[in-house]
Write a protein that holds these residues in place. Sequence first.
Motif, PDB file in Angstrom:
ATOM      1  N   PHE A  95      -4.621  -4.141  -8.912  1.00 35.21           N
ATOM      2  CA  PHE A  95      -4.356  -2.770  -8.453  1.00 35.21           C
ATOM      3  C   PHE A  95      -5.649  -2.042  -8.115  1.00 35.21           C
ATOM      4  CE2 PHE A  95      -0.792  -3.997 -11.060  1.00 35.21           C
ATOM      5  CZ  PHE A  95       0.280  -3.606 -10.291  1.00 35.21           C
ATOM      6  N   ALA A  96      -5.619  -1.299  -7.021  1.00 35.36           N
ATOM      7  CA  ALA A  96      -6.737  -0.396  -6.703  1.00 35.36           C
ATOM      8  C   ALA A  96      -6.151   0.998  -6.508  1.00 35.36           C
ATOM      9  CB  ALA A  96      -7.444  -0.853  -5.437  1.00 35.36           C
ATOM     10  N   GLU A  97      -6.601   1.942  -7.333  1.00 34.99           N
ATOM     11  CA  GLU A  97      -6.160   3.336  -7.197  1.00 34.99           C
ATOM     12  C   GLU A  97      -7.235   4.092  -6.439  1.00 34.99           C
ATOM     13  OE1 GLU A  97      -4.769   5.459 -10.696  1.00 34.99           O
ATOM     14  OE2 GLU A  97      -3.900   3.581 -11.452  1.00 34.99           O
ATOM     15  N   ALA A 138      -8.541   9.927  -1.269  1.00 32.30           N
ATOM     16  CA  ALA A 138      -9.197  10.217   0.007  1.00 32.30           C
ATOM     17  C   ALA A 138      -8.546  11.456   0.606  1.00 32.30           C
ATOM     18  CB  ALA A 138      -9.064   9.039   0.960  1.00 32.30           C
ATOM     19  N   GLY A 139      -9.361  12.309   1.241  1.00 33.55           N
ATOM     20  CA  GLY A 139      -8.823  13.573   1.741  1.00 33.55           C
ATOM     21  C   GLY A 139      -8.197  14.329   0.580  1.00 33.55           C
ATOM     22  N   ARG A 140      -6.973  14.830   0.794  1.00 34.04           N
ATOM     23  CA  ARG A 140      -6.275  15.524  -0.301  1.00 34.04           C
ATOM     24  C   ARG A 140      -5.354  14.574  -1.061  1.00 34.04           C
ATOM     25  NH1 ARG A 140      -2.570  18.882   1.955  1.00 34.04           N
ATOM     26  NH2 ARG A 140      -2.755  17.581   3.800  1.00 34.04           N
ATOM     27  N   GLY A 141      -5.392  13.284  -0.690  1.00 41.59           N
ATOM     28  CA  GLY A 141      -4.360  12.388  -1.187  1.00 41.59           C
ATOM     29  C   GLY A 141      -4.836  11.243  -2.060  1.00 41.59           C
ATOM     30  N   THR A 142      -3.859  10.409  -2.409  1.00 42.63           N
ATOM     31  CA  THR A 142      -4.120   9.248  -3.257  1.00 42.63           C
ATOM     32  C   THR A 142      -3.338   8.054  -2.695  1.00 42.63           C
ATOM     33  OG1 THR A 142      -2.262   9.924  -4.644  1.00 42.63           O
ATOM     34  CG2 THR A 142      -4.464  10.549  -5.402  1.00 42.63           C
ATOM     35  N   LEU A 170       0.861  -1.187   0.000  1.00 46.20           N
ATOM     36  CA  LEU A 170       0.000   0.000   0.000  1.00 46.20           C
ATOM     37  C   LEU A 170       0.898   1.237   0.000  1.00 46.20           C
ATOM     38  CD1 LEU A 170      -2.674   1.546   0.353  1.00 46.20           C
ATOM     39  CD2 LEU A 170      -2.479   1.141   2.826  1.00 46.20           C
ATOM     40  N   ILE A 171       0.785   2.021  -1.074  1.00 53.82           N
ATOM     41  CA  ILE A 171       1.632   3.214  -1.227  1.00 53.82           C
ATOM     42  C   ILE A 171       0.718   4.432  -1.217  1.00 53.82           C
ATOM     43  CG2 ILE A 171       3.304   4.378  -2.721  1.00 53.82           C
ATOM     44  CD1 ILE A 171       4.107   1.645  -3.838  1.00 53.82           C
TER      45      ILE A 171
END
Length: 200
Positions: A184-186, A189-193, A154-155
């Motif tokens: 893969f799941a892209e 959430a919030g301001r991020g990825t 998880l990155i």
Amino acid sequence: MTSGQRFARVVTDLVVRWPALWRILRRPMRAQFDKLAPQWEGIRMPDMLAPAEAGLERLTSPPRRVLDLGTGTGAVARLVAARFPEADIVGADVAEQMIAEARRVTDSPRITFQVADAQKLPFPNGAFDLVTLGNMIPFFDELARVVAPGGHVLIAYSAGAETPIYVPPERLRSELERRGFAEFAELSAGRGTSLLAAKS
Ligand SMILES: C[S@@+](CC[C@H](N)C(=O)[O-])C[C@H]1O[C@@H](n2cnc3c(N)ncnc32)[C@H](O)[C@@H]1O
């Protein structure tokens, strides 16, 4: 971005393309994070964990052995511990001062912290069911080596493409795919990825 953040982005771009450069870039990068360590907890924003959290939510079975790489002061390691009560977590970071702070602010017998370099990890092949990276440079060969078959990586990047240490999802996918990762799941959430992938 501050000059330090720009430096972190340049190092990330160079090392993802030419991992051997880490040999000369490790020392200044480590020095930068050692210096930042005492204030790191204070400059973290409340929504920074949202993309990591979104990835953890996607896991269909709870991981038992977890490695949080580039753990800094241990925020992602603590998030994993709170979500998975059966998990034992190692938080690893190349910066000694970050590890000292992580130990100071963490109170969980299931989390241990150690100084280690993600480019050459002191763990056996397949040692972990889950490896997390929060705002951290991925070293793909070592990542692939320490994730167990059927395990996950998880990155997460707290501010997506604006995160100083950031690697675009297409690059993450292609590097991981070449090393046997799939599903893969892209996520956003919030301001991020974040990107979640499973090792075949
Ligand atoms: C931007 S900070 C993120 C810290 C933490 N994951 C968070 O989200 O708060 C990046 C961290 O990765 C660590 N780091 C950078 N390169 C590393 C490497 N090759 N091995 C281990 N840690 C590394 C730095 O020392 C720093 O603590």
